[in-house]
Scaffold this motif. Structure first.
Motif, PDB file in Angstrom:
ATOM      1  N   GLY A  10     -28.265   7.708 -65.403  1.00 49.20           N
ATOM      2  CA  GLY A  10     -27.124   8.218 -66.146  1.00 49.20           C
ATOM      3  C   GLY A  10     -25.853   8.442 -65.347  1.00 49.20           C
ATOM      4  O   GLY A  10     -24.860   8.938 -65.894  1.00 49.20           O
ATOM      5  N   ALA A  11     -25.833   8.068 -64.083  1.00 45.52           N
ATOM      6  CA  ALA A  11     -24.624   8.265 -63.274  1.00 45.52           C
ATOM      7  C   ALA A  11     -23.540   7.283 -63.699  1.00 45.52           C
ATOM      8  O   ALA A  11     -23.817   6.134 -64.057  1.00 45.52           O
ATOM      9  N   GLU A  12     -22.303   7.735 -63.654  1.00 47.35           N
ATOM     10  CA  GLU A  12     -21.155   6.883 -63.939  1.00 47.35           C
ATOM     11  C   GLU A  12     -20.331   6.624 -62.692  1.00 47.35           C
ATOM     12  O   GLU A  12     -19.365   5.877 -62.720  1.00 47.35           O
ATOM     13  N   GLN A  13     -20.732   7.266 -61.594  1.00 46.13           N
ATOM     14  CA  GLN A  13     -20.021   7.130 -60.335  1.00 46.13           C
ATOM     15  C   GLN A  13     -21.045   7.221 -59.204  1.00 46.13           C
ATOM     16  O   GLN A  13     -22.075   7.875 -59.332  1.00 46.13           O
ATOM     17  N   VAL A  14     -20.750   6.559 -58.099  1.00 44.72           N
ATOM     18  CA  VAL A  14     -21.556   6.689 -56.887  1.00 44.72           C
ATOM     19  C   VAL A  14     -20.653   7.243 -55.793  1.00 44.72           C
ATOM     20  O   VAL A  14     -19.496   6.844 -55.682  1.00 44.72           O
ATOM     21  N   VAL A  15     -21.184   8.188 -55.046  1.00 40.24           N
ATOM     22  CA  VAL A  15     -20.474   8.708 -53.880  1.00 40.24           C
ATOM     23  C   VAL A  15     -21.405   8.604 -52.676  1.00 40.24           C
ATOM     24  O   VAL A  15     -22.626   8.638 -52.810  1.00 40.24           O
ATOM     25  N   THR A  16     -20.808   8.457 -51.512  1.00 40.43           N
ATOM     26  CA  THR A  16     -21.546   8.455 -50.259  1.00 40.43           C
ATOM     27  C   THR A  16     -20.618   8.948 -49.168  1.00 40.43           C
ATOM     28  O   THR A  16     -19.414   9.077 -49.385  1.00 40.43           O
ATOM     29  N   TRP A  17     -21.172   9.250 -48.011  1.00 40.57           N
ATOM     30  CA  TRP A  17     -20.396   9.802 -46.902  1.00 40.57           C
ATOM     31  C   TRP A  17     -20.467   8.854 -45.715  1.00 40.57           C
ATOM     32  O   TRP A  17     -21.530   8.291 -45.431  1.00 40.57           O
ATOM     33  N   VAL A  18     -19.339   8.703 -45.007  1.00 38.93           N
ATOM     34  CA  VAL A  18     -19.229   7.791 -43.875  1.00 38.93           C
ATOM     35  C   VAL A  18     -18.664   8.550 -42.681  1.00 38.93           C
ATOM     36  O   VAL A  18     -17.602   9.179 -42.785  1.00 38.93           O
ATOM     37  N   LEU A  19     -19.387   8.477 -41.554  1.00 40.84           N
ATOM     38  CA  LEU A  19     -18.878   9.082 -40.321  1.00 40.84           C
ATOM     39  C   LEU A  19     -17.601   8.387 -39.877  1.00 40.84           C
ATOM     40  O   LEU A  19     -17.483   7.160 -39.991  1.00 40.84           O
ATOM     41  N   ASP A  20     -16.647   9.159 -39.364  1.00 43.21           N
ATOM     42  CA  ASP A  20     -15.457   8.562 -38.766  1.00 43.21           C
ATOM     43  C   ASP A  20     -15.884   7.556 -37.707  1.00 43.21           C
ATOM     44  O   ASP A  20     -16.903   7.732 -37.035  1.00 43.21           O
ATOM     45  N   ASP A  21     -15.128   6.534 -37.554  1.00 44.93           N
ATOM     46  CA  ASP A  21     -15.350   5.493 -36.546  1.00 44.93           C
ATOM     47  C   ASP A  21     -16.535   4.580 -36.861  1.00 44.93           C
ATOM     48  O   ASP A  21     -17.004   3.860 -35.985  1.00 44.93           O
ATOM     49  N   ASP A  22     -17.030   4.578 -38.108  1.00 43.67           N
ATOM     50  CA  ASP A  22     -18.072   3.628 -38.493  1.00 43.67           C
ATOM     51  C   ASP A  22     -17.409   2.493 -39.272  1.00 43.67           C
ATOM     52  O   ASP A  22     -17.543   2.363 -40.491  1.00 43.67           O
ATOM     53  N   ALA A  23     -16.662   1.672 -38.526  1.00 45.38           N
ATOM     54  CA  ALA A  23     -15.869   0.609 -39.141  1.00 45.38           C
ATOM     55  C   ALA A  23     -16.730  -0.407 -39.877  1.00 45.38           C
ATOM     56  O   ALA A  23     -16.338  -0.911 -40.935  1.00 45.38           O
ATOM     57  N   ALA A  24     -17.911  -0.706 -39.357  1.00 42.82           N
ATOM     58  CA  ALA A  24     -18.785  -1.683 -40.017  1.00 42.82           C
ATOM     59  C   ALA A  24     -19.222  -1.185 -41.394  1.00 42.82           C
ATOM     60  O   ALA A  24     -19.210  -1.931 -42.373  1.00 42.82           O
ATOM     61  N   ARG A  25     -19.593   0.102 -41.489  1.00 48.54           N
ATOM     62  CA  ARG A  25     -19.996   0.657 -42.787  1.00 48.54           C
ATOM     63  C   ARG A  25     -18.800   0.688 -43.734  1.00 48.54           C
ATOM     64  O   ARG A  25     -18.937   0.407 -44.926  1.00 48.54           O
ATOM     65  N   GLU A  26     -17.628   1.025 -43.225  1.00 44.90           N
ATOM     66  CA  GLU A  26     -16.430   1.029 -44.068  1.00 44.90           C
ATOM     67  C   GLU A  26     -16.157  -0.364 -44.630  1.00 44.90           C
ATOM     68  O   GLU A  26     -15.847  -0.509 -45.821  1.00 44.90           O
ATOM     69  N   ARG A  27     -16.268  -1.398 -43.792  1.00 45.03           N
ATOM     70  CA  ARG A  27     -16.053  -2.771 -44.269  1.00 45.03           C
ATOM     71  C   ARG A  27     -17.083  -3.136 -45.334  1.00 45.03           C
ATOM     72  O   ARG A  27     -16.747  -3.729 -46.357  1.00 45.03           O
ATOM     73  N   PHE A  28     -18.345  -2.785 -45.083  1.00 45.26           N
ATOM     74  CA  PHE A  28     -19.412  -3.082 -46.035  1.00 45.26           C
ATOM     75  C   PHE A  28     -19.148  -2.399 -47.378  1.00 45.26           C
ATOM     76  O   PHE A  28     -19.199  -3.038 -48.431  1.00 45.26           O
ATOM     77  N   LEU A  29     -18.868  -1.107 -47.340  1.00 51.67           N
ATOM     78  CA  LEU A  29     -18.637  -0.377 -48.594  1.00 51.67           C
ATOM     79  C   LEU A  29     -17.394  -0.873 -49.307  1.00 51.67           C
ATOM     80  O   LEU A  29     -17.379  -1.019 -50.532  1.00 51.67           O
ATOM     81  N   SER A  30     -16.336  -1.140 -48.551  1.00 52.56           N
ATOM     82  CA  SER A  30     -15.105  -1.647 -49.140  1.00 52.56           C
ATOM     83  C   SER A  30     -15.349  -2.987 -49.832  1.00 52.56           C
ATOM     84  O   SER A  30     -14.884  -3.210 -50.957  1.00 52.56           O
ATOM     85  N   SER A  31     -16.100  -3.872 -49.184  1.00 52.97           N
ATOM     86  CA  SER A  31     -16.394  -5.180 -49.781  1.00 52.97           C
ATOM     87  C   SER A  31     -17.293  -5.047 -51.010  1.00 52.97           C
ATOM     88  O   SER A  31     -17.370  -5.970 -51.825  1.00 52.97           O
TER      89      SER A  31
END
Length: 169
Positions: A120-141
């Protein structure tokens, strides 16, 4: 003569009792490769893996409530990654470093989002440590982005900052 498969033997399934050893191994290995510098010297080495294994065992066998689940990514019969979800949240997503960039993270994220929608979720949230550029790229894509919320966590060595990422699902 080498035999080749046209398709890889890869999949995602709900975690089952017994997967907690592999999930703990993947988490420690991924954190060592990705977060060791950010968390501080010795933090990963000081993790209580027996306690982690017990927590994963409980999360898999007796989730704390509706909307909680652990999923694992397989390469053949080997667990090479995992995702954990709670109501509306991707709590964790890690892939064994030697298996990264093989589609396991994308399969895990897709399965996690499917699970969140089913619950039933309409949104997903997650947390990313600063300086985790690879995870940021993955999530952004994958369509997620930072929403401006941050939090500071104490590691025992230094404080680290996490930023919340989210997307409508």
């Amino acid at each position: 003569m080498a035999l080749f498969r046209e398709t890889a033997d890869v999949s995602v399934r709900p975690a089952v009792p017994g997967d907690e050893d592999a999930v703990t191994r993947v988490q420690v290995s991924a954190w060592r490769a990705t977060h060791e510098v950010a968390l501080g010297d010795g933090v990963v080495d000081a993790l209580d893996t027996a306690a982690m294994r017990e927590r994963w065992s409980r999360a898999i066998s007796t989730p704390p409530g509706p909307g909680f689940a652990v999923l694992v990514a397989l390469d053949g019969a080997e667990v090479v990654g995992f995702a954990a979800v709670g109501p509306g949240q991707l709590v964790a997503l890690e892939v064994e470093p030697r298996h990264q960039r093989g589609g396991h993270g994308s399969r895990l994220l897709s399965a996690a989002v499917d699970r969140l929608r089913t619950d039933g979720a309409e949104q997903v949230v997650t947390w990313v440590l600063d300086d985790d550029a690879a995870r940021e790229r993955f999530l952004s894509s994958s369509g997620l982005g930072p929403d401006g919320t941050s939090r500071t966590l104490a590691t025992g060595v230094r404080d680290v900052v996490e930023r919340r990422w989210s997307a409508a699902i």
